[in-house]
Structures are given as C-alpha cells and as structure tokens.
Design a protein around this motif. Structure first.
Motif, PDB file in Angstrom:
ATOM      1  N   ASN A 196      -5.141  16.088   3.624  1.00 37.62           N
ATOM      2  CA  ASN A 196      -5.975  16.237   4.822  1.00 37.62           C
ATOM      3  C   ASN A 196      -7.297  16.942   4.496  1.00 37.62           C
ATOM      4  O   ASN A 196      -7.720  17.884   5.181  1.00 37.62           O
ATOM      5  N   ASP A 197      -7.948  16.471   3.438  1.00 42.31           N
ATOM      6  CA  ASP A 197      -9.188  17.122   2.996  1.00 42.31           C
ATOM      7  C   ASP A 197     -10.404  16.717   3.820  1.00 42.31           C
ATOM      8  O   ASP A 197     -11.505  17.231   3.603  1.00 42.31           O
ATOM      9  N   GLY A 198     -10.229  15.816   4.756  1.00 42.94           N
ATOM     10  CA  GLY A 198     -11.347  15.421   5.608  1.00 42.94           C
ATOM     11  C   GLY A 198     -12.441  14.675   4.879  1.00 42.94           C
ATOM     12  O   GLY A 198     -13.601  14.650   5.346  1.00 42.94           O
ATOM     13  N   ARG A 199     -12.124  14.028   3.776  1.00 41.72           N
ATOM     14  CA  ARG A 199     -13.115  13.324   2.967  1.00 41.72           C
ATOM     15  C   ARG A 199     -12.864  11.810   2.935  1.00 41.72           C
ATOM     16  O   ARG A 199     -13.342  11.112   2.048  1.00 41.72           O
ATOM     17  N   THR A 200     -12.111  11.296   3.910  1.00 41.61           N
ATOM     18  CA  THR A 200     -11.812   9.865   3.954  1.00 41.61           C
ATOM     19  C   THR A 200     -12.473   9.236   5.172  1.00 41.61           C
ATOM     20  O   THR A 200     -12.328   9.732   6.292  1.00 41.61           O
ATOM     21  N   ALA A 201     -13.198   8.143   4.959  1.00 39.80           N
ATOM     22  CA  ALA A 201     -13.814   7.375   6.040  1.00 39.80           C
ATOM     23  C   ALA A 201     -13.039   6.076   6.224  1.00 39.80           C
ATOM     24  O   ALA A 201     -12.579   5.471   5.245  1.00 39.80           O
ATOM     25  N   TYR A 202     -12.905   5.645   7.488  1.00 38.82           N
ATOM     26  CA  TYR A 202     -12.138   4.439   7.807  1.00 38.82           C
ATOM     27  C   TYR A 202     -13.018   3.450   8.572  1.00 38.82           C
ATOM     28  O   TYR A 202     -13.753   3.837   9.496  1.00 38.82           O
ATOM     29  N   VAL A 203     -12.904   2.173   8.191  1.00 43.40           N
ATOM     30  CA  VAL A 203     -13.613   1.099   8.889  1.00 43.40           C
ATOM     31  C   VAL A 203     -12.604   0.008   9.200  1.00 43.40           C
ATOM     32  O   VAL A 203     -11.934  -0.516   8.299  1.00 43.40           O
ATOM     33  N   PHE A 204     -12.498  -0.334  10.489  1.00 41.02           N
ATOM     34  CA  PHE A 204     -11.617  -1.411  10.931  1.00 41.02           C
ATOM     35  C   PHE A 204     -12.473  -2.469  11.609  1.00 41.02           C
ATOM     36  O   PHE A 204     -13.233  -2.179  12.542  1.00 41.02           O
ATOM     37  N   THR A 205     -12.371  -3.719  11.143  1.00 42.32           N
ATOM     38  CA  THR A 205     -13.177  -4.799  11.713  1.00 42.32           C
ATOM     39  C   THR A 205     -12.506  -6.137  11.430  1.00 42.32           C
ATOM     40  O   THR A 205     -11.349  -6.190  10.988  1.00 42.32           O
ATOM     41  N   LEU A 238      -7.335   8.185  -8.322  1.00 35.94           N
ATOM     42  CA  LEU A 238      -7.416   8.222  -6.860  1.00 35.94           C
ATOM     43  C   LEU A 238      -8.158   9.455  -6.357  1.00 35.94           C
ATOM     44  O   LEU A 238      -8.797   9.418  -5.301  1.00 35.94           O
ATOM     45  N   LEU A 239      -8.081  10.546  -7.085  1.00 41.90           N
ATOM     46  CA  LEU A 239      -8.713  11.789  -6.650  1.00 41.90           C
ATOM     47  C   LEU A 239     -10.206  11.837  -6.961  1.00 41.90           C
ATOM     48  O   LEU A 239     -10.889  12.774  -6.557  1.00 41.90           O
ATOM     49  N   GLU A 240     -10.709  10.827  -7.682  1.00 38.66           N
ATOM     50  CA  GLU A 240     -12.137  10.763  -7.933  1.00 38.66           C
ATOM     51  C   GLU A 240     -12.869  10.312  -6.677  1.00 38.66           C
ATOM     52  O   GLU A 240     -12.269   9.794  -5.727  1.00 38.66           O
ATOM     53  N   ASP A 241     -14.199  10.489  -6.688  1.00 37.66           N
ATOM     54  CA  ASP A 241     -14.983  10.080  -5.530  1.00 37.66           C
ATOM     55  C   ASP A 241     -15.419   8.619  -5.664  1.00 37.66           C
ATOM     56  O   ASP A 241     -15.169   7.965  -6.664  1.00 37.66           O
ATOM     57  N   SER A 284      -1.917   8.049   8.326  1.00 33.56           N
ATOM     58  CA  SER A 284      -1.048   9.211   8.118  1.00 33.56           C
ATOM     59  C   SER A 284      -0.688   9.361   6.641  1.00 33.56           C
ATOM     60  O   SER A 284      -0.698  10.474   6.095  1.00 33.56           O
ATOM     61  N   MET A 285      -0.392   8.257   5.981  1.00 32.57           N
ATOM     62  CA  MET A 285       0.000   8.295   4.570  1.00 32.57           C
ATOM     63  C   MET A 285      -1.180   8.704   3.685  1.00 32.57           C
ATOM     64  O   MET A 285      -1.021   9.523   2.764  1.00 32.57           O
ATOM     65  N   VAL A 286      -2.373   8.167   3.966  1.00 32.27           N
ATOM     66  CA  VAL A 286      -3.549   8.512   3.158  1.00 32.27           C
ATOM     67  C   VAL A 286      -3.921   9.974   3.337  1.00 32.27           C
ATOM     68  O   VAL A 286      -4.211  10.687   2.358  1.00 32.27           O
ATOM     69  N   GLU A 287      -3.926  10.435   4.573  1.00 32.88           N
ATOM     70  CA  GLU A 287      -4.267  11.833   4.816  1.00 32.88           C
ATOM     71  C   GLU A 287      -3.255  12.773   4.154  1.00 32.88           C
ATOM     72  O   GLU A 287      -3.629  13.816   3.602  1.00 32.88           O
ATOM     73  N   VAL A 316       0.838  -1.198   0.000  1.00 32.68           N
ATOM     74  CA  VAL A 316       0.000   0.000   0.000  1.00 32.68           C
ATOM     75  C   VAL A 316       0.875   1.250   0.000  1.00 32.68           C
ATOM     76  O   VAL A 316       0.592   2.227  -0.725  1.00 32.68           O
ATOM     77  N   LYS A 317       1.934   1.214   0.797  1.00 30.27           N
ATOM     78  CA  LYS A 317       2.852   2.361   0.842  1.00 30.27           C
ATOM     79  C   LYS A 317       3.481   2.590  -0.526  1.00 30.27           C
ATOM     80  O   LYS A 317       3.546   3.733  -1.020  1.00 30.27           O
ATOM     81  N   SER A 318       3.925   1.534  -1.174  1.00 27.85           N
ATOM     82  CA  SER A 318       4.516   1.662  -2.508  1.00 27.85           C
ATOM     83  C   SER A 318       3.494   2.157  -3.525  1.00 27.85           C
ATOM     84  O   SER A 318       3.819   2.928  -4.437  1.00 27.85           O
TER      85      SER A 318
END
Length: 806
Positions: free
Chosen positions: A253-262, A201-204, A245-248, A184-186
């Motif tokens: 840091n546009d505040g348009r990313t949602a995260y789900v951990f399960t 990537l910049l699309e919704d 941190s990498m995604v933001e 993912v980092k690469s």
C-alpha cells in the motif's frame, strides 16, 4: 491471339488502377527518427495497471439498474470517490487492433493494416510498453504479440491463451477473463517466492496490462443487451476489485500505483463494430490511484449536451472526456516514461493531481514530442499546427499519383473508344506522326523515370506514373475523325454514367431508372410487335422498382418467424397425408393456413422483399433476353442462328466485328444498370465494413479475420457473379467494349470519391464502391478471356480431341 492480348493488357491496366488507391489514399501515418521526450520531474507513480475491457460500451458500464444500484459497484465507487472518469471517444475503424494502438501508442493507425488481419505489425511503432522498464501482459494472442514484437529489447512479457479459446459459440466466453485474472493472481503469488522477479516488480516505470476479451466475445455471440454480456461486465468489476486489492497488498500500500480502466471500442445493438455509431465510438474511462485527481463534485452545468450525465446519474461529478489517443501521454506522464514518438494524443491535464510545475513540464513535453514529428515555429498552436503538417506530409504524393492514375484511366478509355470507332470512321496511321508520337512518349518516360529516381520513390510509383505513357501512345498513334452521331452518343454515355454513380448513394435512383426502362418497348415501337413480352418487361421493371424503396433488411434474429416457418413446412405434409387417407382436410390445418395467409400480409418485421428480389430480377433477365430477340427481328436481323453455321474455332479479330448500332449502347447500359440493381436493390453494400461474424457462424466460430472476412465478401459478391452469368446477350466484341467504357467512367468517378477520413463506415463505403466497379470490370475481362479460349481452341482430354460442330 490479338483478342487475348488485348484483354490481358486491359486486365493488367485495371489491376494496377485497382491497387493504386491504397498507395494514394492510405499511407502509414508513422514518421521515424525522432528522439523520445519525457518530463524531467519525478513522476507521481512507480507503476501502472492498464485494464482494457474489449468491446465494452460506455452506457453498459455507467447506466444504473432499474433499482438504482450498479452492476459494477467497485468501479462505481471509484467514480464517486477516488478517481476521475469520462468518456473516451474512439476513432474509426472501431476495431480491436486500431483501438489498442491508439490507447498504448497514441496514434491512429491507417486502415491499410487491415490487410494484416489487425494482427501482425505492418510497420514497427513505439508504445508506452516499449518505453517502460518492464511490461507484463495477459490476454488475447491477437493483441499482445504486436506490442512485444514492436518493442526494442526483451522487456515486454506476454501470457496468452490458445487462439482456439476465442470461440463465439462458447458456452461461457467470460472464462477468457477469468483466465486472465487467475493468471495475474498466480503471477503475484509466485513473485513472493521468486527474488529475481520480485526485484523487477519493485522497480519503477513498470506496466501491467490486462486484456479482457470475454465481453467482446459475448457481445458478438449474444448481443450487448443479453444477460451473458451484462453478467460478464459484473465479473470484470469483481475481478478488478480483487486485482487492486492484490496489487496494493503486494506493494505494501505504498500509494505509488496508478490504474486505468477503459475499452478499445464499443458495440452496436446487433453485435458488430467497425463503424462510427456512438454505441461503437463511446467507451468508458476510469482512472485512479497515484497522481490522479479524486472525484470532483460540481454544481454548475457541465459542457456536455448529449444527455448522458442525467441518464447515468453522474451530473454531480466532474466528467473529463478524452480522445482515445490522449490516454497514451497520460499513462506516460503518470509513470515518467517518454511519450511514444508517434503519439498524436494531447495530455488531459484534468486527470492529473500534481503541482502546476509538473503539469506545465508535462504539457511542454507533449508539445515537443509532437513537434519532433514535424517542426514549425509557432508556439501558441504548436500541437494543432504540427498535426496539420503531418497530414500534409502524409498526403504529399497524393496529387501527383492521382494525376498519373487519372491520365491512365482517360488514356485507356480513349483507346477503347478508338477501337470501337475503327468500324465507324476512317482511322489511318501516318508514318511521320507515328515517329513523332513515339519520340515524345520516350522523352516523357525518361523524364518521369529520372524524377522518380531522384525522389527515391518505391517501385509502385514507377508503375502508376509510367503506365499512362504506352496507353496514350496507343491512343495518339492514329489520325481519326469522330462521326457527329458518335459525339452525341459519348455525351449521353457520360450522363448515364453519372446517374449510375448517384444510384450507389441514393437507392431511389434505381427506382427512377427502372420506371424509365419499363417504357422502352412503348417508346421503341416493340409493343405493337410483341405485346406479351413488352407487358412482361413493363411489369418486371415496375416490380423490381419497388425494392429500392423498401427499408434495408435488418439483422435482428426473429425466433417467432423461424417457428412460423417450421409450422408452415409441417402443415402441407400433414394435409397431404390426411387427404391421401381420405380423411378430409383437418380443421386445425385450415385455421393455421388461413392465419398464415393473413399474418404474412400484416407482418411488418419480416422483410419478405429480400427473398423475392432474386426471382423477380431473374424473371426480368429472362424477359430481357427474349425481348432483345424481338428487337433484332424488328431490325431485320436474324435473332437465331443454326448451330451448324457457327464457327467456334475462328480466332475473331476485334476489328472485324459487325457495325455498332445505338441499340448496342442501350444493351450495354441495361447490363451495367442491372448489375448495380443486383447490388443495391435490397440494402446497402457498406454493411460489410462493420465486423459482424454472426453471418458466418455456420462455417466457423473461432475468430479468424481472413476466413470470416472472405466469407462475408463472398456472400455479397455471389449474386453479382450469378448475374454476370447472364451476359451471353452481350458477349460480342464492341458490346463488351462499350460495357468496359461505361464501367471505367464509373470507376473514375469513384476514384475521386475515395476518402481516408470520417467514420470507418464512410471510408469503407468509398472503398467498396470503387472495388465493386473495378472487380466487375476485372471479372468480365477474365470471363471474356476464358470464353474466347474455350470457344476458339481445341482441347485434348484423355488423348481424345474435343469435337466442335461442323
């Protein structure tokens, strides 16, 4: 050839009955042809990052360390400050594929998909990935391809490691998760210099999916309480922190990313999953980012009585539990994509931080999406009524097919009983009656065929519905009179079958049965003619009766026991060497030997009854064969025949075998009872329904569901087949037919007890009981055919005929 034909027909009938339960009880839950539904308002997030930690238990993530700190400091900070948390309740079977399907597609897959090894798609299905604009996935080759293959178009991209990396014997399974984070980092680094990828990537409506298998692999190999498992959880926490941190940073840091951990499922203390224990069904859920509520402080008691809030020190933070399928509509609402058309999840509103209008529109979309699968007119309980309608739709043919199979079972059993009765009653064919029966059966077959053609039923329906017709024709094509004594025997046989069925659920019934069987020589008068053998039978039955009362053998490894065994194996060798050299018995050897004797009596952890069970059962089988010889002699029948008087080459006709006696029914019942005892004497056969690869590590450690499942099934069935080898005392026409009738009556019981609801353990157990009885019957029929061929035909090997004794 008549005997072989009979067995082949019977074999075909039982194979059809065996396969019927999968068409009757387990059908695909999917309905096709609906339009996807989406909320018309602008979504709060442009992209979603889904992280699934395979095999992670809820308590392993939420429980604090003894010093009050957390092994997952980053996720703990999310729970306490910026996100919403809860427990995701999974539905059995708690396996990787069904768990991911529920998470990403929103429906609970039926258990028939296990025939594909939980890998390939039995049917195509819609998912959040399919509805997204683009989805990038990293992880296991067992999980990712099914979502790419089920997607329309070419917008789901998968990156997997080689299947050989999924090795349970790996020195460090956490490297699987390290590989994902590194990839993912690469990926994001390369996107900075790749304008085409960056534009995508910049699309919704984009999704990033990370499947982390290391925790599950370490759990199977080392158990969930091991340091390897717990360290892997800490590694995942660190990886998630770096990922965020990498995604933001990449998106400014546009505040348009949602995260789900399960997680897709949990794991038992001994490293298995698949059943319904809370350690398997309770998984963590942490959601944060765009459109998600921050942590909500609460002072009032929360509506959860399981005690986990206090154990996890989280009683001050609002907990929002969900069903696993509810996560799919949640993810769809966050990024504004249509809810998967087959989703049965209910949107958990308490996770959303948005306007009341957005929540109302989202719930309405959720309701319409479920309504699209089955339309009804009630609004108040729209979702629940729709789900009830779906259950009715999927089980619509169950009663019809079930009646067909039951008619086939009853008809076949009746026919076998008539074959037995041919030696005890006058059974004649009446020409006029035969013609009427034939015409009736032909008319019924035509009506059934026309009905199925109109219904456009699958080919298997024709087999299930038409099979009873020739079976009943064979049964009705005879005028017969059943002797009163045989009616009494029939009632007793049905009663005995009921007691055997109960023993599948309550092992103590085997103890009661063996205690009763031990009195047989005394009640029959054999004790006075063969005291030694009768006493051996009595003691053998009582010894075997003790095993079902003992606890089921556990799965935990016992290293001290292994060391004990090694010492005990070395001491006799050392003693023998010392005595051979005339040096006397060493004092150390005496101490070890006496200590072993005492400790073996006192030691409770080692379930020694598992090792003693096979020899005790074999001893009883040997005594049974000998005491039956005494029973034959007592009846004036020669118990032994000279080999020269046996005619191996004769093609024996079923109708020309010796007269049936009540003792033959008793022998048949004994045989079936001992087979059941072999299965359930030391434990529950349902243990095969939980995935635990530890028992096959000696053969392979790289994940392969078919080979591992086959080896585990062989382990269970091996002893039954060994017992079947002792059937020589029963291998005479009518005796086999009586065994067949008893087995079919038991199978009919278990056919009605098959269930498609409850825990995976309950479902698997109900299937296992039916499979055990049917496989026993099929195996005996195959063995009978082979035995008949080998003892009645001449085989030419290397141009030399096999010679029979004259």
């Amino acid at each position: 050839m008549r005997m072989i034909t009979f067995f082949l027909i019977g074999l075909t009938v039982h194979v059809v009955f065996f396969l019927s339960i999968f068409d009757i009880y387990f059908t695909s839950p999917l309905v096709h042809g609906m339009m996807p539904q989406s909320t018309p308002l602008a979504p709060p997030a442009s992209r979603l990052v889904l992280v699934v930690a395979d095999g992670l238990r809820a308590d392993s993530l939420f429980t604090l360390l003894p010093n009050g700190s957390s092994r997952t400091p980053y996720l703990r900070s999310i729970i306490e400050d910026t996100g919403t948390w809860g427990v995701s309740h999974t539905r059995v079977p708690t396996e990787s594929r069904p768990g991911h399907v529920a998470l990403i597609a929103g429906f609970y897959e039926d258990v028939s998909a296990v025939a594909k090894g939980w890998k390939e798609n039995p049917v195509e299905f819609d998912s959040v990935f399919n509805e997204s604009r683009h989805t990038w996935c990293w992880g296991s080759p067992d999980i990712l391809p099914m979502f790419a293959k089920g997607a329309s178009g070419d917008h789901v991209y998968t990156h997997t490691y080689p299947a050989q990396e999924e090795d349970f014997a790996s020195t460090d399974a956490s490297r699987l998760d390290t590989w994902v984070f590194t990839q993912v980092k690469s990926f994001f680094q390369s996107a900075k210099s790749n304008s085409t990828l960056k534009a995508s990537l910049l699309e919704d409506k984009n999704v990033f999916f990370l499947h982390l298998l290391g925790i599950d692999t370490n759990g199977h190999a080392h158990r969930p309480m091991s340091q390897e498992y717990l360290d892997n959880i800490a590694l995942v926490d660190t990886g998630v922190a770096e990922l965020v941190s990498m995604v933001e940073d990449f998106f400014g840091n546009d505040g348009r990313t949602a995260y789900v951990f399960t997680a897709d499922h949990g794991m038992t203390n001994w490293g298995s999953h698949g059943a319904g224990h809370p350690s398997e069904t309770l998984t963590p859920l942490v959601v944060w980012g765009a459109g998600v509520h921050n942590a909500q402080k609460v002072t009032e008691p929360q509506p959860y009585n399981d005690g986990y809030l206090q154990d996890w020190k989280l009683e001050h933070l609002r907990r929002v539990d969900v069903n696993q399928a509810d996560i799919a509509p949640l993810m769809a609402s966050l990024i504004g994509v249509p809810i998967p058309v087959n989703s049965v999840g209910v949107l958990p509103l308490l996770y959303l931080n948005n306007s009341g209008q957005f929540k109302a529109e989202s719930m309405y979309t959720n309701a319409i999406q479920v309504l699209e699968q089955f339309k009804i007119s009630l609004c108040q309980s729209l979702i629940s009524y729709s789900l009830e309608g779906l259950v009715y739709y999927h089980t619509y043919d169950r009663f019809f097919l079930g009646c067909s199979v039951v008619l086939g079972f009853v008809g076949w059993t009746s026919y076998v009983v008539l074959v037995i009765l041919k030696t005890h009653a006058s059974l004649n064919r009446h020409p006029n009656l035969t013609k009427q029966v034939r015409m009736l059966c032909m008319c019924v077959a035509v009506v059934i065929t026309a009905f199925l053609l109109i219904q456009r039923s699958p080919i298997t329906y024709y087999i299930y519905c038409l099979l009873p017709v020739p079976v009943w024709y064979s049964s009705l094509d005879t005028e017969h009179v059943i002797p009163h004594r045989m009616k009494s025997v029939s009632y007793k046989s049905a009663y005995l079958c009921c007691t055997q069925v109960v023993s599948f659920f309550h092992r103590a019934m085997l103890t009661v049965g063996l205690a009763v069987l031990s009195l047989w020589p005394l009640l029959s008068g054999l004790y006075h003619k063969a005291k030694f053998r009768s006493l051996s039978w009595f003691l053998g039955c009582l010894c075997l009766a003790g095993f079902p009362l003992m606890p089921v053998v556990g799965r935990e490894p016992n290293l001290s026991l292994m060391l004990h065994v090694a010492v005990c194996a070395y001491v006799p060798s050392l003693t023998h060497s010392s005595l051979q050299q005339k040096q006397g018995l060493p004092l150390l050897n005496q101490i070890i030997s006496w200590s072993t004797l005492v400790s073996s009596i006192l030691q409770q952890n080692y379930k020694i009854h598992k090792a003693l069970f096979p020899p005790v059962l074999s001893w009883l089988m040997f005594v049974w064969i000998n005491i039956e010889q005494e029973a034959l002699l007592a009846q004036g029948v020669s118990g032994r025949q000279e080999l020269s008087t046996l005619d191996f080459s004769a093609n024996i006709d079923i109708t020309k075998i010796r007269q049936l006696k009540l003792d033959d029914i008793r022998r048949s019942y004994f045989f079936v009872f001992f087979i059941i005892t072999a299965f359930f004497g030391t434990g529950n056969i349902a243990s095969i329904n939980s995935f635990d690869p530890a028992s096959v590590y000696c053969f392979l450690t790289v994940f392969n569901p078919f080979i591992m499942g086959g080896l585990m099934m062989w382990k269970v069935l091996y002893f039954k087949h060994s017992l079947n080898g002792k059937r020589c005392v029963l291998n005479k026409g009518n005796l086999f037919l009586i065994v067949l009738v008893i087995s079919d009556l038991m199978a009919l019981h278990f056919f009605f007890l098959v269930q498609d609801y409850g825990s995976w353990l309950d479902i698997g157990t109900s299937i296992s009981h039916y499979v055990i009885v049917m496989s026993m019957t099929i195996f005996l029929m195959l063995l009978s055919v082979v035995t008949h061929i080998l003892t009645s035909q001449r085989l030419i090997l290397w141009q030399r005929p096999k010679m029979h004794f004259p």
